[in-house]
Scaffold this motif. Structure first.
Motif, PDB file in Angstrom:
ATOM      1  N   GLN A  47      15.249   0.986   0.827  1.00  0.00           N
ATOM      2  CA  GLN A  47      14.506   0.457  -0.312  1.00  0.00           C
ATOM      3  C   GLN A  47      13.565  -0.657   0.139  1.00  0.00           C
ATOM      4  N   TRP A  48      12.612  -0.976  -0.720  1.00  0.00           N
ATOM      5  CA  TRP A  48      11.674  -2.064  -0.454  1.00  0.00           C
ATOM      6  C   TRP A  48      11.516  -2.903  -1.722  1.00  0.00           C
ATOM      7  N   LYS A  49      11.028  -4.129  -1.519  1.00  0.00           N
ATOM      8  CA  LYS A  49      10.831  -5.051  -2.635  1.00  0.00           C
ATOM      9  C   LYS A  49       9.542  -5.827  -2.408  1.00  0.00           C
ATOM     10  N   LEU A  50       8.736  -5.958  -3.467  1.00  0.00           N
ATOM     11  CA  LEU A  50       7.508  -6.750  -3.427  1.00  0.00           C
ATOM     12  C   LEU A  50       7.841  -8.143  -3.939  1.00  0.00           C
ATOM     13  N   TYR A  51       7.847  -9.121  -3.032  1.00  0.00           N
ATOM     14  CA  TYR A  51       8.164 -10.498  -3.426  1.00  0.00           C
ATOM     15  C   TYR A  51       6.967 -11.203  -4.043  1.00  0.00           C
ATOM     16  N   GLY A  52       5.754 -10.882  -3.559  1.00  0.00           N
ATOM     17  CA  GLY A  52       4.581 -11.533  -4.114  1.00  0.00           C
ATOM     18  C   GLY A  52       3.293 -11.082  -3.451  1.00  0.00           C
ATOM     19  N   ASN A  53       2.169 -11.568  -4.004  1.00  0.00           N
ATOM     20  CA  ASN A  53       0.823 -11.238  -3.520  1.00  0.00           C
ATOM     21  C   ASN A  53       0.072 -12.517  -3.168  1.00  0.00           C
ATOM     22  N   PHE A  54      -0.875 -12.370  -2.254  1.00  0.00           N
ATOM     23  CA  PHE A  54      -1.750 -13.481  -1.903  1.00  0.00           C
ATOM     24  C   PHE A  54      -3.013 -13.341  -2.744  1.00  0.00           C
ATOM     25  N   GLU A  55      -3.196 -14.248  -3.705  1.00  0.00           N
ATOM     26  CA  GLU A  55      -4.330 -14.189  -4.626  1.00  0.00           C
ATOM     27  C   GLU A  55      -4.988 -15.554  -4.732  1.00  0.00           C
ATOM     28  N   ASN A  56      -6.309 -15.568  -4.664  1.00  0.00           N
ATOM     29  CA  ASN A  56      -7.089 -16.803  -4.828  1.00  0.00           C
ATOM     30  C   ASN A  56      -6.598 -17.920  -3.913  1.00  0.00           C
ATOM     31  N   GLY A  57      -6.298 -17.583  -2.674  1.00  0.00           N
ATOM     32  CA  GLY A  57      -5.931 -18.592  -1.680  1.00  0.00           C
ATOM     33  C   GLY A  57      -4.506 -19.094  -1.750  1.00  0.00           C
ATOM     34  N   GLN A  58      -3.651 -18.432  -2.546  1.00  0.00           N
ATOM     35  CA  GLN A  58      -2.251 -18.871  -2.592  1.00  0.00           C
ATOM     36  C   GLN A  58      -1.328 -17.680  -2.868  1.00  0.00           C
ATOM     37  N   TRP A  59      -0.076 -17.858  -2.489  1.00  0.00           N
ATOM     38  CA  TRP A  59       0.925 -16.825  -2.738  1.00  0.00           C
ATOM     39  C   TRP A  59       1.438 -16.947  -4.169  1.00  0.00           C
ATOM     40  N   LYS A  60       1.486 -15.809  -4.859  1.00  0.00           N
ATOM     41  CA  LYS A  60       2.017 -15.768  -6.226  1.00  0.00           C
ATOM     42  C   LYS A  60       3.234 -14.862  -6.226  1.00  0.00           C
ATOM     43  N   GLU A  61       4.346 -15.417  -6.709  1.00  0.00           N
ATOM     44  CA  GLU A  61       5.596 -14.681  -6.754  1.00  0.00           C
ATOM     45  C   GLU A  61       5.525 -13.548  -7.776  1.00  0.00           C
ATOM     46  N   ASN A  62       6.140 -12.440  -7.456  1.00  0.00           N
ATOM     47  CA  ASN A  62       6.210 -11.295  -8.353  1.00  0.00           C
ATOM     48  C   ASN A  62       7.397 -11.491  -9.299  1.00  0.00           C
ATOM     49  N   PRO A  63       7.162 -11.741 -10.588  1.00  0.00           N
ATOM     50  CA  PRO A  63       8.277 -11.987 -11.509  1.00  0.00           C
ATOM     51  C   PRO A  63       9.105 -10.736 -11.788  1.00  0.00           C
ATOM     52  N   LEU A  64       8.575  -9.564 -11.466  1.00  0.00           N
ATOM     53  CA  LEU A  64       9.284  -8.310 -11.719  1.00  0.00           C
ATOM     54  C   LEU A  64       9.841  -7.698 -10.433  1.00  0.00           C
ATOM     55  N   ALA A  65      10.046  -8.527  -9.417  1.00  0.00           N
ATOM     56  CA  ALA A  65      10.524  -8.023  -8.122  1.00  0.00           C
ATOM     57  C   ALA A  65      11.878  -7.336  -8.281  1.00  0.00           C
ATOM     58  N   GLU A  66      11.943  -6.120  -7.803  1.00  0.00           N
ATOM     59  CA  GLU A  66      13.192  -5.370  -7.807  1.00  0.00           C
ATOM     60  C   GLU A  66      13.169  -4.385  -6.644  1.00  0.00           C
ATOM     61  N   TRP A  67      14.343  -3.958  -6.239  1.00  0.00           N
ATOM     62  CA  TRP A  67      14.446  -3.001  -5.140  1.00  0.00           C
ATOM     63  C   TRP A  67      14.046  -1.615  -5.633  1.00  0.00           C
ATOM     64  N   ARG A  68      13.159  -0.982  -4.868  1.00  0.00           N
ATOM     65  CA  ARG A  68      12.668   0.358  -5.205  1.00  0.00           C
ATOM     66  C   ARG A  68      12.880   1.274  -4.005  1.00  0.00           C
ATOM     67  N   ASP A  69      13.086   2.557  -4.276  1.00  0.00           N
ATOM     68  CA  ASP A  69      13.262   3.526  -3.204  1.00  0.00           C
ATOM     69  C   ASP A  69      11.967   3.662  -2.409  1.00  0.00           C
ATOM     70  N   ILE A  70      12.094   3.786  -1.107  1.00  0.00           N
ATOM     71  CA  ILE A  70      10.939   4.038  -0.252  1.00  0.00           C
ATOM     72  C   ILE A  70      10.563   5.505  -0.409  1.00  0.00           C
ATOM     73  N   LYS A  71       9.312   5.743  -0.723  1.00  0.00           N
ATOM     74  CA  LYS A  71       8.825   7.110  -0.948  1.00  0.00           C
ATOM     75  C   LYS A  71       8.330   7.700   0.370  1.00  0.00           C
ATOM     76  N   MET A  72       8.706   8.951   0.592  1.00  0.00           N
ATOM     77  CA  MET A  72       8.335   9.628   1.833  1.00  0.00           C
ATOM     78  C   MET A  72       7.125  10.549   1.670  1.00  0.00           C
ATOM     79  N   LYS A  73       6.955  11.109   0.492  1.00  0.00           N
ATOM     80  CA  LYS A  73       5.958  12.159   0.301  1.00  0.00           C
ATOM     81  C   LYS A  73       4.714  11.664  -0.416  1.00  0.00           C
ATOM     82  N   VAL A  74       4.265  10.470  -0.083  1.00  0.00           N
ATOM     83  CA  VAL A  74       3.029   9.945  -0.659  1.00  0.00           C
ATOM     84  C   VAL A  74       2.100   9.545   0.482  1.00  0.00           C
TER      85      VAL A  74
END
Length: 190
Positions: free
Chosen positions: A112-139
């Motif tokens: 699984q993978w999780k998105l903790y946050g994004n780098f936007e406008n010169g700073q890191w912004k935490e992802n408030p909806l961070a959750e573990w998701r299955d890693i997709k193979m067929k994309v």
């Protein structure tokens, strides 16, 4: 007769105490006493990076022949966590050259993978909806699968050696964009 009653009473009290102690011990599969019991995942705390992706330590890696994006990992950001999570900064570049940086984590045990946050406008912004998701193979943009297969995981175990991770990310030998096969060359997991 009173001696017999006292003995039976003591015996009954001892049996009740023994039953209570056994009940308190619980099921070894749930209590953690059983070494073969499944482990419960407990994620450690995750702090957002303090700086933007380091351009000088970005390393591009191959994902798939059908993607139109370019993917790079900031090798200085890779951390092999004691909680079983490998954390990293990935930079995704679209065909027009625009970049998006993300701070993510991969669990090899559950794939699984999780998105903790994004780098936007010169700073890191935490992802408030961070959750573990299955890693997709067929994309087409299966970059988490490429990183997991090619560098961060050793089958379903986290790679513990940073040296091995760095060697695996070498563009000349990176295998993350290939499909895994068994010892007979048969493609698996698809």
């Amino acid at each position: 007769m009173s001696r017999l009653l006292r003995t039976l009473s003591n015996y009954s009290a001892c049996m009740a105490l023994a039953a209570t102690l056994i009940a308190c011990a619980g099921d070894p599969m749930e209590s953690g006493m059983d070494p073969f019991a499944p482990m419960v995942f407990k994620e450690g705390s995750t702090k957002m990076p303090e700086s933007p992706p380091n351009k000088s330590s970005l390393l591009s890696f191959y994902v798939s022949p059908s993607t139109i994006f370019k993917f790079s990992v900031d090798t200085q950001s890779i951390s092999i966590g004691a909680d079983g999570v490998t954390r990293y900064i990935v930079v995704i570049t679209n065909p027009s050259g625009e970049e998006q940086a993300q701070y993510e984590g991969i669990r090899c045990d559950s794939y699984q993978w999780k998105l903790y946050g994004n780098f936007e406008n010169g700073q890191w912004k935490e992802n408030p909806l961070a959750e573990w998701r299955d890693i997709k193979m067929k994309v087409a943009n299966r970059y988490q699968a490429a990183l997991a297969q090619g560098a961060f995981c050793n089958f379903n175990s986290q790679e513990q050696s940073m040296n091995t991770v760095m060697k695996s990310l070498n563009p000349n030998s990176f295998t993350g964009g290939t499909k895994p096969s068994n010892s007979n060359g048969v493609i698996i997991g698809y």
